[in-house]
Design an enzyme around this catalytic site. Structure first.
Site, PDB file in Angstrom:
ATOM      1  CG  HIS A 144       3.298  -9.924 -59.494  1.00  0.00           C
ATOM      2  ND1 HIS A 144       3.084  -8.735 -60.128  1.00  0.00           N
ATOM      3  CD2 HIS A 144       2.313 -10.039 -58.569  1.00  0.00           C
ATOM      4  CE1 HIS A 144       2.007  -8.154 -59.610  1.00  0.00           C
ATOM      5  NE2 HIS A 144       1.537  -8.924 -58.671  1.00  0.00           N
ATOM      6  CD  GLU A 156       5.283  -7.553 -63.055  1.00  0.00           C
ATOM      7  OE1 GLU A 156       5.983  -6.595 -63.396  1.00  0.00           O
ATOM      8  OE2 GLU A 156       4.617  -7.547 -62.001  1.00  0.00           O
TER       9      GLU A 156
END
Ligand SMILES: NC(=O)c1ccc[n+]([C@@H]2O[C@H](COP(=O)([O-])OP(=O)(O)OC[C@H]3O[C@@H](n4cnc5c(N)ncnc54)[C@H](O)[C@@H]3O)[C@@H](O)[C@H]2O)c1
Length: 309
Positions: A144, A156
């Site tokens: 992410h 992430e």
């Protein structure tokens, strides 16, 4: 080739996020296959890549004479099979729709080499929702990014309970190798870390506006000139470690019972959505976000991010 070594990457979806992810990876010297559904979208992505590479020059990540070499590393095509045939990592950046992601991960499973790691840049959808569609859930995770992906220095990585340690470690090493910070999210949860924090803050921000305590400019000022400004240099735990947790505990007791906690869409946001006012993409949201406004905010963010070395 060591089967875990990532040399070639496919980015699937060349929109706001996909073009930025592709250009940053190419700027780090990797071959990138960039796919989207039509040639027109890919042509627009190429223009956005030109703009994004200039921002990488501003930030000192590449030199101006590296721009053309970087562009040559990005191969665009709307033929999904050819873009997936020989890659070691796929990063999917298609719309935030679980059916689209499930269909794509099914195709990735069929069209990619067996060793290929399959990542989604989803903002909120847990990897277990589409991992099994690929028939290789041990090689599926979330990577992410945040917008603009080539300038925000964090990704992430989110695993499902089926993702293997090797997949997580290979993905982490790759992202760190292109100069980003990584948080490995140990247990999948909707919105991961970044969007749980941001949506919690948005809910409270909308409550403050809805109840006439301030307006949107007031909330944005509070974030730009205080919380956000400090948080650029120190996290919430670091900042409040300095303030003293005994004081924070007293503030928490006073404020927490009064915080917004409803789960339906707050009225100020619902009013916008009902009128089709989606922000920059429709020229109006809470702000009159026409092209001039949008360009000036984008430039401000890019310049600010580029100033962090
Ligand atoms: N916008 C953000 O700030 C942001 C931040 C982090 C993560 N994300 C996530 O990244 C993903 C992409 O978001 P975006 O903002 O770049 O959206 P976007 O609409 O700008 O781009 C999506 C692209 O996917 C293409 N597409 C549509 N159907 C497709 C398909 N079947 N296969 C491949 N491509 C297809 C579209 O043509 C479009 O170019 C979403 O999952 C989103 O939640 C967005």
């Amino acid at each position: 080739m060591n089967k875990h070594q990532i040399k070639k990457i496919a980015v699937i979806g060349a929109g706001l996020m996909g073009h930025g992810i592709a250009l940053e990876i190419a700027a780090a010297g990797y071959h990138v296959n960039l796919y989207d559904v039509t040639q027109d979208i890919l042509d627009a992505a190429k223009e956005n890549i030109d703009y994004g590479l200039k921002r990488l020059v501003d930030s000192g990540k590449i030199k101006v004479d590296e721009i053309s070499k970087t562009k040559l590393l990005i191969k665009t095509s709307n033929d999904l099979g050819s873009q997936l045939r020989d890659v070691d990592l796929v990063i999917e950046a298609a719309p935030e729709n679980v059916s689209i992601k499930q269909e794509l991960f099914k195709k990735f499973g069929e069209l990619c080499p067996s060793h290929t790691i399959l990542a989604s840049n989803t903002s909120s959808l847990k990897p277990s929702l589409y991992a099994s569609h690929s028939k290789r859930p041990d090689k599926v995770l979330v990577m992410h990014y945040a917008n603009p992906p080539h300038l925000v220095p964090l990704v992430e990585i989110v695993r499902s309970d089926k993702t293997s340690d090797t997949t997580v470690n290979t993905a982490k090493a790759f992202i760190e190798g292109i100069g980003k910070n990584v948080i490995v999210v140990n247990k999948e949860v909707e919105g991961f870390i970044l969007n749980r924090l941001q949506i919690a803050l948005l809910r409270e921000s909308l409550w403050l506006v809805e109840n006439g305590i301030t307006d949107i400019e007031g909330v944005d000022k509070a974030i730009k000139y205080c919380t956000g400004r400090r948080w650029a240099f120190a996290g919430i735990f670091e900042v409040w470690e300095l303030a003293g947790w005994d004081t924070i505990e007293k503030i928490y007791r006073e404020v927490a019972p009064t915080l917004a906690s409803k789960t339906d869409i707050p009225a100020p946001l619902k009013r916008l959505i009902d009128k089709g006012l989606f922000g920059s993409k429709s020229g109006q949201g809470f702000y009159k976000s026409d092209k001039n406004w949008t360009d000036s905010v984008k430039t401000r963010i890019a310049k600010g991010l580029a100033s962090f070395k």
